[in-house]
Design a protein around this motif. Structure first.
Motif, PDB file in Angstrom:
ATOM      1  N   ASP A  20       0.835  -1.205   0.000  1.00 11.38           N
ATOM      2  CA  ASP A  20       0.000   0.000   0.000  1.00 11.38           C
ATOM      3  C   ASP A  20       0.872   1.258   0.000  1.00 11.38           C
ATOM      4  O   ASP A  20       0.536   2.254   0.638  1.00 11.38           O
ATOM      5  N   ASN A  21       1.993   1.182  -0.702  1.00 11.01           N
ATOM      6  CA  ASN A  21       2.941   2.297  -0.838  1.00 11.01           C
ATOM      7  C   ASN A  21       3.591   2.718   0.476  1.00 11.01           C
ATOM      8  O   ASN A  21       4.214   3.782   0.540  1.00 11.01           O
ATOM      9  N   MET A  22       3.472   1.887   1.520  1.00 11.56           N
ATOM     10  CA  MET A  22       4.085   2.207   2.808  1.00 11.56           C
ATOM     11  C   MET A  22       5.391   1.427   2.947  1.00 11.56           C
ATOM     12  O   MET A  22       5.408   0.198   2.858  1.00 11.56           O
ATOM     13  N   ILE A  23       6.480   2.167   3.181  1.00 11.87           N
ATOM     14  CA  ILE A  23       7.795   1.553   3.325  1.00 11.87           C
ATOM     15  C   ILE A  23       8.261   1.664   4.768  1.00 11.87           C
ATOM     16  O   ILE A  23       8.004   2.666   5.437  1.00 11.87           O
ATOM     17  N   HIS A  24       8.902   0.609   5.245  1.00 16.87           N
ATOM     18  CA  HIS A  24       9.577   0.647   6.548  1.00 16.87           C
ATOM     19  C   HIS A  24      11.074   0.687   6.264  1.00 16.87           C
ATOM     20  O   HIS A  24      11.675  -0.328   5.908  1.00 16.87           O
ATOM     21  N   ILE A  25      11.646   1.875   6.397  1.00 16.76           N
ATOM     22  CA  ILE A  25      13.027   2.096   5.970  1.00 16.76           C
ATOM     23  C   ILE A  25      13.999   1.150   6.658  1.00 16.76           C
ATOM     24  O   ILE A  25      14.878   0.558   6.014  1.00 16.76           O
ATOM     25  N   SER A 174      24.351  -0.382   9.447  1.00 15.48           N
ATOM     26  CA  SER A 174      25.201   0.728   9.875  1.00 15.48           C
ATOM     27  C   SER A 174      26.038   1.289   8.740  1.00 15.48           C
ATOM     28  O   SER A 174      26.285   2.501   8.674  1.00 15.48           O
ATOM     29  N   TYR A 175      26.483   0.426   7.828  1.00 12.04           N
ATOM     30  CA  TYR A 175      27.353   0.866   6.740  1.00 12.04           C
ATOM     31  C   TYR A 175      26.727   0.586   5.379  1.00 12.04           C
ATOM     32  O   TYR A 175      27.424   0.328   4.402  1.00 12.04           O
ATOM     33  N   LEU A 176      25.392   0.674   5.333  1.00 10.53           N
ATOM     34  CA  LEU A 176      24.728   0.566   4.032  1.00 10.53           C
ATOM     35  C   LEU A 176      25.231   1.662   3.097  1.00 10.53           C
ATOM     36  O   LEU A 176      25.431   1.450   1.902  1.00 10.53           O
ATOM     37  N   VAL A 257      10.946  16.284   4.637  1.00  9.27           N
ATOM     38  CA  VAL A 257      11.684  15.626   3.564  1.00  9.27           C
ATOM     39  C   VAL A 257      10.953  14.342   3.192  1.00  9.27           C
ATOM     40  O   VAL A 257      10.766  13.463   4.054  1.00  9.27           O
ATOM     41  N   PRO A 258      10.502  14.197   1.941  1.00 11.81           N
ATOM     42  CA  PRO A 258       9.750  12.993   1.556  1.00 11.81           C
ATOM     43  C   PRO A 258      10.579  11.723   1.738  1.00 11.81           C
ATOM     44  O   PRO A 258      11.812  11.727   1.631  1.00 11.81           O
ATOM     45  N   ARG A 263      18.739   4.166   1.239  1.00 11.98           N
ATOM     46  CA  ARG A 263      20.006   4.871   1.046  1.00 11.98           C
ATOM     47  C   ARG A 263      19.822   6.385   1.185  1.00 11.98           C
ATOM     48  O   ARG A 263      20.661   7.069   1.784  1.00 11.98           O
ATOM     49  N   ALA A 264      18.730   6.903   0.646  1.00  9.71           N
ATOM     50  CA  ALA A 264      18.469   8.333   0.795  1.00  9.71           C
ATOM     51  C   ALA A 264      18.262   8.688   2.268  1.00  9.71           C
ATOM     52  O   ALA A 264      18.756   9.716   2.749  1.00  9.71           O
ATOM     53  N   SER A 265      17.548   7.836   3.006  1.00  9.23           N
ATOM     54  CA  SER A 265      17.332   8.084   4.431  1.00  9.23           C
ATOM     55  C   SER A 265      18.640   8.017   5.202  1.00  9.23           C
ATOM     56  O   SER A 265      18.871   8.803   6.126  1.00  9.23           O
TER      57      SER A 265
END
Length: 371
Positions: A20-25, A174-176, A257-258, A263-265
């Motif tokens: 449902d377009n919901m992501i768990h980072i 931690s190092y992604l 911030v969307p 990786r962006a997070s």
């Protein structure tokens, strides 16, 4: 690290799949980190067990099956060379369904005599009697167990998990992202909707006051970002809804911030001058880059995780909801901000050791999966 491809088929279990377009980072980040580390060691045939196989297959360029399709899961394990349970869906009685699923996966691995590794885990801190038995059996059936806090390690020892299996590691994500952070003048904020047993209205008001004090004390811009949120525009859901309610009570200006991907997070947290969060993975991403971090713990589970994440990198600024509602919050902000140079300096030495240990851990994981 580059490695020649090896002819291995791995089944990887994680709490992944955007629904449902919901992501768990955080859950996605731990799974992605595991695939990156395995591929770096030549393992490129990975089948993911996912809540949304189409999303997971496209996101990580691998095969994926639905976690509810028991026949497909059984066949994937039967056809595999080894099984890895990655971080996410932690082994706690708060989520008994995860214990049951991981236990069933472990039994299938044993039935087909496939090596099993369990990595990136928080155990407990609450495990009911039946859950204790299932977790003990699962971990004792593994070749290696990676635990990301000292408290989880101690609990496993109390449960009777064989000590030679247990490893205290940093979080797998931690190092992604490993590029050098460029500190920018903002405070990154992520709050989960969960506030434990505390009064929600009081907590949301206290969080707003805390962020106003951060802005006043540091001069930093406040940036909210969700770690459980929608990847498409629309009504606020998950962390976004919590952020809206807190922001409505603030004096300070703020930005949103969307949410896009792990990786962006991670980069957003690593580049911050300060992080304030009740979510776990903003802290993980931040402290591994030497970013001063204040964790807001709302129960024993979040206290275990946040204290562990910060403690692994020499930080200690964890604030309970009781302390948040009292008089301790503003003083903690001031102490943490005043110590920012010392925190960043200490990280240089701590992270060098932690990164070497993380590399060694994944070497051991790859070796254990090969049997």
């Amino acid at each position: 690290m580059d490695a020649e491809s090896v002819d291995m088929r791995i089944v990887a279990v994680g709490d992944v799949g955007v629904v449902d377009n919901m992501i768990h980072i955080g859950d996605e980040a731990m799974f992605e980190a595991a695939t990156v580390q395995l591929r770096a060691r030549g393992v490129d045939q990975v089948t993911a067990v996912s809540a949304n196989p189409v999303d997971t297959a496209a996101r990580y360029q691998l095969a994926a099956i639905h976690r509810a399709d028991q026949d497909a899961v059984r066949e994937a394990i039967r056809s595999s060379d080894a099984v890895i349970v990655t971080g996410g869906g932690n082994l706690s009685s708060l989520w008994p369904q995860h214990i049951l699923q991981r236990s069933a996966i472990g039994k299938l691995a044993a039935e087909y005599r496939r090596p099993l590794v369990v990595t990136g885990q928080t155990i407990g801190p609450h495990l009911d009697g039946g859950d204790q038995d299932l977790v003990r059996a699962l971990l004792n059936a593994a070749q290696l167990v990676g635990l990301r806090e000292g408290r989880s390690y101690a609990l496993c020892e109390q449960l009777g998990v064989r000590s030679e299996l247990l490893n205290h590691t940093v979080d797998d994500a931690s190092y992604l992202v490993t590029d050098s952070p460029e500190t920018a003048p903002y405070c990154l904020v992520t709050f989960a909707n969960h506030v434990g047993d505390a009064d929600r209205d009081a907590v949301e008001s206290a969080l707003a006051r805390l962020l106003d004090h951060v802005a006043d004390t540091t001069g930093l811009a406040i940036r909210f970002t969700a770690h459980f949120g929608s990847i498409v525009a629309g009504p606020a859901r998950g962390d976004e809804a919590m952020h809206e309610r807190v922001a409505a009570r603030m004096r300070a200006t703020y930005e949103v911030v969307p949410t896009t991907d792990s990786r962006a997070s991670a980069r957003l947290a690593r580049n911050a001058a300060l992080v304030v969060c009740s979510r776990y993975h903003p802290a993980v991403f931040a402290v591994s880059a030497g970013v001063p971090t204040i964790g807001i713990s709302v129960d024993d589970y979040t206290d275990t995780k946040l204290s562990g994440a910060l403690g692994n990198f020499g930080q200690t600024s964890v604030l309970s909801t009781t302390a948040l509602l009292g008089s301790e919050a503003t003083a903690l902000v001031e102490r943490t901000w005043a110590a920012r140079d010392a925190i960043r300096g200490a990280e240089l030495a701590i992270s060098a050791t932690a990164r070497a240990a993380s590399t060694a851990w994944w070497d051991d994981v790859a070796a254990a999966l090969r049997g």
